[in-house]
Design a protein around this motif. Structure first.
Motif, PDB file in Angstrom:
ATOM      1  N   GLU A  92       0.832  -1.206   0.000  1.00  0.00           N
ATOM      2  CA  GLU A  92       0.000   0.000   0.000  1.00  0.00           C
ATOM      3  C   GLU A  92       0.872   1.264   0.000  1.00  0.00           C
ATOM      4  O   GLU A  92       0.603   2.222  -0.724  1.00  0.00           O
ATOM      5  CB  GLU A  92      -0.914  -0.006   1.228  1.00  0.00           C
ATOM      6  CG  GLU A  92      -1.823   1.201   1.291  1.00  0.00           C
ATOM      7  CD  GLU A  92      -2.618   1.255   2.592  1.00  0.00           C
ATOM      8  OE1 GLU A  92      -2.927   0.197   3.149  1.00  0.00           O
ATOM      9  OE2 GLU A  92      -2.909   2.373   3.032  1.00  0.00           O
ATOM     10  N   ALA A  93       1.923   1.243   0.816  1.00  0.00           N
ATOM     11  CA  ALA A  93       2.816   2.413   0.888  1.00  0.00           C
ATOM     12  C   ALA A  93       3.509   2.645  -0.452  1.00  0.00           C
ATOM     13  O   ALA A  93       3.589   3.776  -0.939  1.00  0.00           O
ATOM     14  CB  ALA A  93       3.847   2.216   2.004  1.00  0.00           C
ATOM     15  N   VAL A  94       4.007   1.566  -1.041  1.00  0.00           N
ATOM     16  CA  VAL A  94       4.712   1.703  -2.326  1.00  0.00           C
ATOM     17  C   VAL A  94       3.742   2.175  -3.408  1.00  0.00           C
ATOM     18  O   VAL A  94       4.039   3.092  -4.181  1.00  0.00           O
ATOM     19  CB  VAL A  94       5.365   0.358  -2.732  1.00  0.00           C
ATOM     20  CG1 VAL A  94       5.900   0.430  -4.157  1.00  0.00           C
ATOM     21  CG2 VAL A  94       6.474  -0.008  -1.758  1.00  0.00           C
ATOM     22  N   GLU A  95       2.584   1.551  -3.439  1.00  0.00           N
ATOM     23  CA  GLU A  95       1.566   1.915  -4.436  1.00  0.00           C
ATOM     24  C   GLU A  95       1.242   3.417  -4.339  1.00  0.00           C
ATOM     25  O   GLU A  95       1.165   4.122  -5.347  1.00  0.00           O
ATOM     26  CB  GLU A  95       0.309   1.075  -4.172  1.00  0.00           C
ATOM     27  CG  GLU A  95      -0.833   1.286  -5.146  1.00  0.00           C
ATOM     28  CD  GLU A  95      -0.701   0.455  -6.416  1.00  0.00           C
ATOM     29  OE1 GLU A  95      -0.313  -0.725  -6.311  1.00  0.00           O
ATOM     30  OE2 GLU A  95      -0.969   0.984  -7.490  1.00  0.00           O
ATOM     31  N   HIS A  96       1.074   3.881  -3.123  1.00  0.00           N
ATOM     32  CA  HIS A  96       0.702   5.274  -2.917  1.00  0.00           C
ATOM     33  C   HIS A  96       1.781   6.237  -3.430  1.00  0.00           C
ATOM     34  O   HIS A  96       1.486   7.175  -4.160  1.00  0.00           O
ATOM     35  CB  HIS A  96       0.432   5.538  -1.435  1.00  0.00           C
ATOM     36  CG  HIS A  96       0.178   6.974  -1.136  1.00  0.00           C
ATOM     37  ND1 HIS A  96      -1.048   7.553  -1.311  1.00  0.00           N
ATOM     38  CD2 HIS A  96       1.015   7.957  -0.731  1.00  0.00           C
ATOM     39  CE1 HIS A  96      -0.965   8.834  -1.011  1.00  0.00           C
ATOM     40  NE2 HIS A  96       0.274   9.103  -0.644  1.00  0.00           N
ATOM     41  N   VAL A  97       3.022   5.992  -3.051  1.00  0.00           N
ATOM     42  CA  VAL A  97       4.066   6.951  -3.451  1.00  0.00           C
ATOM     43  C   VAL A  97       4.313   6.889  -4.958  1.00  0.00           C
ATOM     44  O   VAL A  97       4.604   7.910  -5.584  1.00  0.00           O
ATOM     45  CB  VAL A  97       5.394   6.764  -2.656  1.00  0.00           C
ATOM     46  CG1 VAL A  97       5.162   6.981  -1.180  1.00  0.00           C
ATOM     47  CG2 VAL A  97       6.040   5.430  -2.905  1.00  0.00           C
ATOM     48  N   LEU A  98       4.172   5.706  -5.537  1.00  0.00           N
ATOM     49  CA  LEU A  98       4.384   5.614  -6.985  1.00  0.00           C
ATOM     50  C   LEU A  98       3.279   6.338  -7.741  1.00  0.00           C
ATOM     51  O   LEU A  98       3.538   7.047  -8.713  1.00  0.00           O
ATOM     52  CB  LEU A  98       4.446   4.143  -7.424  1.00  0.00           C
ATOM     53  CG  LEU A  98       5.632   3.335  -6.902  1.00  0.00           C
ATOM     54  CD1 LEU A  98       5.588   1.918  -7.455  1.00  0.00           C
ATOM     55  CD2 LEU A  98       6.956   3.991  -7.268  1.00  0.00           C
ATOM     56  N   ARG A  99       2.049   6.169  -7.319  1.00  0.00           N
ATOM     57  CA  ARG A  99       0.945   6.861  -7.989  1.00  0.00           C
ATOM     58  C   ARG A  99       1.101   8.374  -7.846  1.00  0.00           C
ATOM     59  O   ARG A  99       0.846   9.121  -8.779  1.00  0.00           O
ATOM     60  CB  ARG A  99      -0.403   6.413  -7.414  1.00  0.00           C
ATOM     61  CG  ARG A  99      -0.823   5.048  -7.924  1.00  0.00           C
ATOM     62  CD  ARG A  99      -2.192   4.658  -7.416  1.00  0.00           C
ATOM     63  NE  ARG A  99      -2.517   3.321  -7.830  1.00  0.00           N
ATOM     64  CZ  ARG A  99      -3.061   3.009  -9.014  1.00  0.00           C
ATOM     65  NH1 ARG A  99      -3.359   3.971  -9.864  1.00  0.00           N
ATOM     66  NH2 ARG A  99      -3.315   1.755  -9.333  1.00  0.00           N
ATOM     67  N   HIS A 100       1.510   8.785  -6.668  1.00  0.00           N
ATOM     68  CA  HIS A 100       1.683  10.217  -6.434  1.00  0.00           C
ATOM     69  C   HIS A 100       2.713  10.818  -7.389  1.00  0.00           C
ATOM     70  O   HIS A 100       2.583  11.948  -7.838  1.00  0.00           O
ATOM     71  CB  HIS A 100       2.099  10.450  -4.985  1.00  0.00           C
ATOM     72  CG  HIS A 100       2.230  11.893  -4.634  1.00  0.00           C
ATOM     73  ND1 HIS A 100       1.144  12.716  -4.472  1.00  0.00           N
ATOM     74  CD2 HIS A 100       3.333  12.671  -4.455  1.00  0.00           C
ATOM     75  CE1 HIS A 100       1.568  13.934  -4.188  1.00  0.00           C
ATOM     76  NE2 HIS A 100       2.889  13.935  -4.171  1.00  0.00           N
TER      77      HIS A 100
END
Lengths: 180, 299
Positions: A92-100
């Motif tokens: 979830e953390a990785v997904e969030h920063v990559l999308r951002h």
């Protein structure tokens, strides 16, 4: 061809802490710098970031390690990064920063052989990625035939995957990056 | 001359403004006496904001404040168990008998803990991860897979102290029953620092955009609602954004007070005002995250 970076090990070498939590920006930056130093002399095609045994990953550290390693490289520039050993909270953390940051990365799930895409890739890019991972290299015509797309649509997906550095593209042919 | 700072009998985020209003112009010129004799209860927020005030006074090179301990044995013992007096001893001149801290375990998930460097964040997050996961799951009905978000929120909140305040701060986490306010069990994360606060931190990069509207409330709105950061890196500002997302997911509440304003994301179960302005000034920034039980507590 594949160099594995065990984040748990790098954490232990970076921070004097008995815990296995990848947290804080300075910690993430220090770990990223160690990875970059190794990559200077590595020559690997795939850099596998192994998160197994890491208990927790916060957003700041995910941004410093994963997003900034990706940001430092342009399309086609080696190595290609692949993540492994992520559990749901870390994912979830990785997904969030990559999308951002409008980035994407391939991630291996333990229970599956084929990698999945984390981040901002669109549906066509994801389908094209899955296709080359499961069925091998393809140009726009071959990929279009596999997925029932016009070659132009397949070409756009190939271009997106190259831009996102999710797969290798040479002479118009999309190839999966080497995986363990 | 000594100025009396009355510690509210029930000291939490709601009674905090009463406490902050006792200081007058900041930093006060007179010596201060924190009068906690009538204290009956203090939340983690109450405990760490008293330490924050004393820390800010020390950093402003004011005379060490006096502290009159609670008259209630039970309250004194409890505050000692949370670690409050251990830290207060170096910041206050304490008047009254203080029990030894080893009088038994507190029900705090995380005792009052100073945050001065990133190593402290590692320590706090590592120490709390397992007990927090257990309590969130067993007492609040939050799924085991979701408890990771709690540690992430705690990590990001503590990092903000080190990265933005320019000084150290404090954190405490506690699980307890909110009988009157909610009728459910909650876990509360309280984080407070004595630093520069949101407005001065964001002013160089964001004040111009707001023009005359720029004040403590606008700075909090920029940080909490628009996720801006003082850093130009577009990846910044995601710490508060991630906390906010988790708080929404838990139907929880986050409240940030800085300078003279407090901005909250208020869930349906709470009647707090989203934005409170022209409050008594208090140094630094104070954050409270409240996570309620998903269903009535079993205790």
């Amino acid at each position: 061809m594949i160099e594995t970076f065990r984040l748990h090990q790098l954490l232990r070498e970076t921070v004097q802490s008995p815990y296995r939590c990848l947290v804080t920006r300075p910690t993430g930056a220090a770990i990223r710098n160690r990875i970059e130093q190794s990559l200077e002399t590595s020559g690997c095609v795939t850099a596998l970031l192994d998160f197994a045994e890491v208990e927790m990953l916060d957003f700041s550290c995910a941004d410093e390690v994963v997003a900034k390693l990706l940001l430092a490289r342009g399309p086609g520039e080696r190595p290609y990064f692949v993540l492994s050993g992520l559990h749901d909270g870390q994912r979830e953390a990785v997904e969030h920063v990559l999308r951002h940051r409008q980035l994407a990365v391939a991630a291996l799930r333990d229970a599956e052989r084929a990698p999945a895409v984390l981040g901002c890739a669109d549906e066509d890019a994801r389908l094209a990625f899955e296709s080359v991972c499961s069925d091998g290299p393809a140009d726009d015509r071959a990929l279009g035939a596999r997925l029932g797309w016009a070659p132009e649509r397949a070409a756009r997906a190939i271009e997106d995957l190259a831009w996102l550095r999710l797969a290798q593209v040479s002479d118009g042919t999309l190839r999966p990056v080497p995986l363990p | 001359m000594t100025r009396i700072i009355e510690v509210p009998a029930s000291f939490d985020d709601r009674s905090f403004d009463q406490f902050a209003g006792c200081f007058g112009a900041w930093p006060p010129e007179e010596r201060l006496l924190f009068d906690a004799r009538g204290a009956q209860w203090a939340s983690p927020y109450g405990l760490i904001t008293m330490l924050t005030a004393a820390q800010a006074l020390a950093e402003a090179r004011r005379e060490k404040p006096l502290f009159a301990v609670p008259q209630s044995d039970e309250v004194r013992r409890y505050w000692a168990r949370t670690g409050f007096f251990r830290h207060a001893e170096s910041l206050f001149e304490i008047h009254g008998r203080v029990p030894k801290a080893s009088a038994g375990p507190s029900d705090a998930l995380l005792d009052v803990t100073p945050i001065q460097a990133m190593e402290d964040v590692h320590d706090v997050v590592g120490r709390i991860a397992e007990p927090a996961a257990r309590i969130l799951n067993e007492q609040l009905g939050i799924g085991v897979n979701e408890t990771m978000r709690f540690s992430m929120a705690l990590s990001e909140a503590c990092q903000n102290i080190v990265e933005h305040s320019g000084t150290g701060g404090w954190v405490a986490v506690q699980a307890y029953n909110w009988r009157r306010r909610l009728g459910r069990r909650v876990v509360v994360i309280a984080v407070s620092d004595a630093g520069i606060g949101f407005r001065p931190s964001l002013e160089p990069s964001h004040a111009k955009r707001y023009g005359d509207r720029w004040d403590d409330g606008a700075a909090l709105e920029a940080a909490l609602i628009q996720n801006v950061s003082r850093f130009r890196d577009p990846g910044r500002g995601q710490g508060i954004a991630s906390i906010k997302r988790s708080v929404n997911h838990w139907d929880g509440k986050i409240s940030i007070r800085s300078g003279t304003a407090r901005l909250s994301i208020v869930p349906g179960w709470d009647d707090d005002a989203p934005l409170a302005e022209r409050l008594p000034f208090f140094p630094g920034a104070q954050v409270q995250i409240t996570i309620p039980a998903r269903e009535p507590a079993t205790e």
